[in-house]
Design an enzyme around this catalytic site. Structure first.
Site, short mmCIF file in Angstrom:
data_model
loop_
_atom_site.label_atom_id
_atom_site.label_comp_id
_atom_site.label_asym_id
_atom_site.label_seq_id
_atom_site.Cartn_x
_atom_site.Cartn_y
_atom_site.Cartn_z
N GLY A 264 30.62 19.43 -47.28
CA GLY A 264 31.55 20.02 -46.33
C GLY A 264 31.10 21.38 -45.87
O GLY A 264 30.13 21.95 -46.37
N VAL A 266 32.65 24.37 -45.93
CA VAL A 266 32.88 25.53 -46.78
C VAL A 266 31.77 25.61 -47.84
O VAL A 266 31.15 26.66 -48.04
CB VAL A 266 34.27 25.45 -47.47
CG1 VAL A 266 34.46 26.62 -48.42
CG2 VAL A 266 35.39 25.45 -46.42
N GLU A 287 24.31 17.08 -56.06
CA GLU A 287 24.25 15.68 -55.63
C GLU A 287 23.77 15.62 -54.19
O GLU A 287 22.69 15.11 -53.90
CB GLU A 287 25.57 14.97 -55.87
CG GLU A 287 26.78 15.83 -55.56
CD GLU A 287 28.09 15.13 -55.74
OE1 GLU A 287 28.25 14.34 -56.67
OE2 GLU A 287 28.99 15.36 -54.90
O1 0RQ Z 1 41.52 19.67 -41.30
O2 0RQ Z 1 39.72 19.72 -39.63
O3 0RQ Z 1 41.95 18.62 -39.16
O4 0RQ Z 1 41.80 21.11 -39.36
O5 0RQ Z 1 41.44 19.72 -44.36
O6 0RQ Z 1 39.19 21.43 -44.43
O7 0RQ Z 1 38.71 23.85 -44.51
O8 0RQ Z 1 37.44 22.36 -42.87
O9 0RQ Z 1 37.03 22.29 -45.38
O10 0RQ Z 1 35.32 20.54 -44.53
O11 0RQ Z 1 35.01 21.87 -46.64
O12 0RQ Z 1 36.75 20.06 -46.52
C1 0RQ Z 1 38.54 19.54 -49.75
C2 0RQ Z 1 38.54 18.07 -47.75
C3 0RQ Z 1 37.53 20.35 -47.65
C4 0RQ Z 1 36.37 18.52 -48.93
C5 0RQ Z 1 37.76 19.11 -48.52
C6 0RQ Z 1 42.54 20.47 -43.88
C7 0RQ Z 1 41.92 21.43 -42.89
C8 0RQ Z 1 40.89 20.55 -42.23
C9 0RQ Z 1 39.08 20.12 -43.98
P1 0RQ Z 1 41.22 19.79 -39.73
P2 0RQ Z 1 38.08 22.54 -44.20
P3 0RQ Z 1 35.93 21.18 -45.72
C10 0RQ Z 1 30.92 16.53 -53.30
C11 0RQ Z 1 32.07 16.89 -54.15
C12 0RQ Z 1 36.59 16.88 -52.37
C13 0RQ Z 1 35.40 16.15 -52.84
C14 0RQ Z 1 34.32 17.01 -53.34
C15 0RQ Z 1 36.49 17.41 -49.95
C16 0RQ Z 1 40.41 19.67 -43.37
O13 0RQ Z 1 35.56 19.52 -49.42
O14 0RQ Z 1 36.75 16.26 -49.64
O15 0RQ Z 1 34.37 18.20 -53.44
N1 0RQ Z 1 36.32 17.76 -51.24
N2 0RQ Z 1 33.27 16.32 -53.68
O16 0RQ Z 1 42.88 21.95 -42.00
C17 0RQ Z 1 46.55 19.91 -45.63
C18 0RQ Z 1 45.97 21.57 -47.18
C19 0RQ Z 1 44.69 21.68 -46.52
C20 0RQ Z 1 44.45 20.84 -45.43
C21 0RQ Z 1 42.70 22.09 -45.79
N3 0RQ Z 1 46.27 22.33 -48.23
N4 0RQ Z 1 46.85 20.67 -46.71
N5 0RQ Z 1 45.37 19.96 -44.99
N6 0RQ Z 1 43.21 21.13 -45.01
N7 0RQ Z 1 43.60 22.45 -46.72
C22 0RQ Z 1 31.07 15.28 -52.47
C23 0RQ Z 1 30.57 14.09 -53.12
O17 0RQ Z 1 30.68 13.97 -54.26
C24 0RQ Z 1 29.94 13.04 -52.35
#
Ligand code: 0RQ
Length: 504
Positions: A264, A266, A287
């Site tokens: 992602g 961030v 990974e």
């Molecule tokens: O939505 O784009 O519609 O506005 O979530 O958030 O801030 O752009 O961040 O792209 O880094 O994704 C956790 C989803 C973050 C991701 C997550 C909304 C926000 C936006 C995306 P819009 P950002 P990112 C390696 C390890 C879990 C898996 C992981 C993820 C969208 O990093 O899937 O880490 N991580 N795996 O507006 C509602 C909230 C929100 C929210 C953010 N509190 N409530 N919506 N958003 N906070 C991967 C592998 O293992 C393969």
């Protein structure tokens, strides 16, 4: 093509994608290559989508992690996926999951291989694996990811190879395939450094199991990450300052410890922040290797990177694949059960950085479920790393959706990483080092350092009331109010009490 099929036993097996797809029947379980849009099987999934226009069938789809549009968008939208595991990150399939049309098992990425080995996931009818070549010895050389391909090939009844002639030949030799024996008969995994090689350069396969080879020219779908913005750059700065303090305290040196980061924008921005730091001779044990890892190699900051897939945006992909030789002695791609293995993560003492959707005042983290019920992507490898690393760090912006959502809440609406697994929390507001602190000791630190100022008063008010009502229990909560922020959001479009007062 025949230059890439270097073993005689495989040469007569080339078939069309349509023919290979015709072997796949309703109810079958497929183990496909692919990890975060890298090295996916592509042409057989599209042949299945074509077949779905005239025939009704459904299959279970197991992979390494999320895939490009062929499977997670097109197969999902064609309605031919029954069950999907262990990770996805695509709007097309996400909508189907949340509409109860696709069953989704959201799994720790190191666990899938163990469950395939035990026959819990499976038995797999067809492994469908994208390959760069088949060697003289009959090894399948994977392409831009390894994922779960080795265990799928080992355990599947049949194997179909998608021989992709578009990937650069220089990828051969970058993989290290090591498959642990089954539990009970297993030896320690002999890895003591991120750059160690343990196995072979390709996946061993019984030629009898290979039903067909399909030629493919389709490239990986590029990643869709966006460049760092002011807030993600600030998050990176907080984190770097924290690591400097760790060096001063004598717990780390200038080359830190092997680094892992999630996927992602961030997570990528945080790695990009290391570019301007004084840290050097860094190692990555992660990974997914995203753009920033290659920028760090180019800048001479990272001396070695171990991953299980290479996932790049279009421009960076052209550069990296155009000069692969430059990275040859600095990269290795491993099966995800090795890249995410708790034994190795603990031994190497990783610094792991993953992303939260929301975090609560005690340090529990939700990375997967929007408002507690709707699947976003999945836990991926974040749990494998957070629990077992030296430093389990979670990053998030302090708010989402223009401030209507606070990422710091009284109680997370779904728990992926418990307060026991979260060492450090970072937002653009600051950093909270939770190590060695009891739940009540963490609260003010998280509120003052990480929550958005607009939300701090109402977080403090919740905690004060919870302490008063429980008489100071270990982890004070007012159960009927713990999710009121989420129910307010659902009803009124905001978590902010001041805005709710104005609405009244
Ligand atoms: O939505 O784009 O519609 O506005 O979530 O958030 O801030 O752009 O961040 O792209 O880094 O994704 C956790 C989803 C973050 C991701 C997550 C909304 C926000 C936006 C995306 P819009 P950002 P990112 C390696 C390890 C879990 C898996 C992981 C993820 C969208 O990093 O899937 O880490 N991580 N795996 O507006 C509602 C909230 C929100 C929210 C953010 N509190 N409530 N919506 N958003 N906070 C991967 C592998 O293992 C393969």
């Amino acid at each position: 093509v025949f230059k890439k099929i270097r073993n005689e036993q495989f040469k007569g097996k080339v078939v069309t994608a349509e023919e290979a797809a015709s072997w796949i029947k309703d109810g079958m379980k497929l183990g496909m290559s692919g990890f975060t849009r890298a090295g996916d099987a592509k042409v057989i999934p599209m042949a299945l989508v074509e077949r779905a226009k005239t025939e009704k069938f459904k299959v279970d789809v197991y992979t390494g992690a999320s895939l490009g549009p062929e499977v997670d968008q097109h197969m999902a939208e064609a309605g031919i996926i029954n069950k999907r595991l262990p990770f996805q990150a695509d709007k097309g399939i996400r909508n189907k999951i949340n509409a109860d049309e696709v069953t989704y098992v959201d799994q720790h990425l190191s666990h899938t291989a163990e469950q395939v080995r035990q026959g819990i996931v499976g038995p797999i009818d067809f492994a469908i694996i994208e390959a760069l070549a088949i060697t003289e010895e009959g090894l399948i050389i994977p392409t831009t990811s390894v994922g779960n391909s080795a265990i799928f090939v080992q355990e599947a009844k049949n194997v179909i190879i998608e021989l992709n002639v578009s990937h650069p030949e220089g990828l051969e030799g970058m993989h290290d395939i090591y498959t642990p024996a089954k539990q009970g008969e297993r030896q320690p995994i002999p890895m003591t450094s991120a750059s160690d090689r343990l196995g072979s350069i390709g996946i061993p396969v019984d030629p009898e199991k290979v039903r067909g080879i399909v030629v493919s020219t389709d490239l990986d779908a590029p990643s869709t990450i966006v460049p760092p913005d002011e807030e993600t750059a600030t998050i990176a700065n907080h984190l770097i300052n924290f690591l400097r303090e760790e060096i001063k305290a004598g717990r780390l040196t200038e080359n830190l410890a092997p680094l892992q980061s999630g996927v992602g924008s961030v997570a990528n921005a945080v790695f990009a922040g290391f570019l301007d730091s004084e840290f050097k001779d860094l190692e990555v044990y992660s990974e997914v290797l995203q753009d920033a890892v290659f920028d760090l190699i180019d800048a001479g900051k990272v001396k070695f990177a171990s991953g299980c897939s290479i996932t790049l945006a279009e421009e960076k992909g052209k550069q990296v694949y155009g000069e692969l030789d430059k990275y040859r002695d600095k990269l290795v791609l491993r099966p995800q059960e090795i890249s995410n293995h708790p034994e190795i993560i603990r031994r190497l003492g990783l610094i792991s950085i993953n992303t939260a959707l929301e975090c609560d005042i005690y340090g529990n983290v939700n990375s997967t479920h929007v408002s507690g019920t709707r699947m976003m992507n999945g836990i991926g490898g974040s749990g494998d790393f957070a629990r077992n690393s030296r430093l389990g760090i979670f990053v998030t912006k302090s708010y989402a959706k223009g401030g209507k959502i606070s990422s710091i809440v009284p109680f997370v609406s779904h728990v992926d990483h418990t307060e026991h697994d979260v060492d450090v929390l970072v937002t653009e507001q600051g950093i909270a080092d939770l190590r060695g602190l009891a739940p009540k000791e963490r609260v003010e630190l998280i509120i003052e350092n990480c929550a958005h100022p607009d939300y701090r008063p109402q977080l403090r008010a919740y905690f004060t009331e919870a302490v008063a009502q429980t008489g100071g229990h270990q982890t004070p909560h007012i159960l009927e109010k713990a999710f009121s922020w989420h129910t307010n959001l659902a009803k009124n479009g905001t978590m902010l009490e001041a805005a709710l007062q104005d609405q009244k």
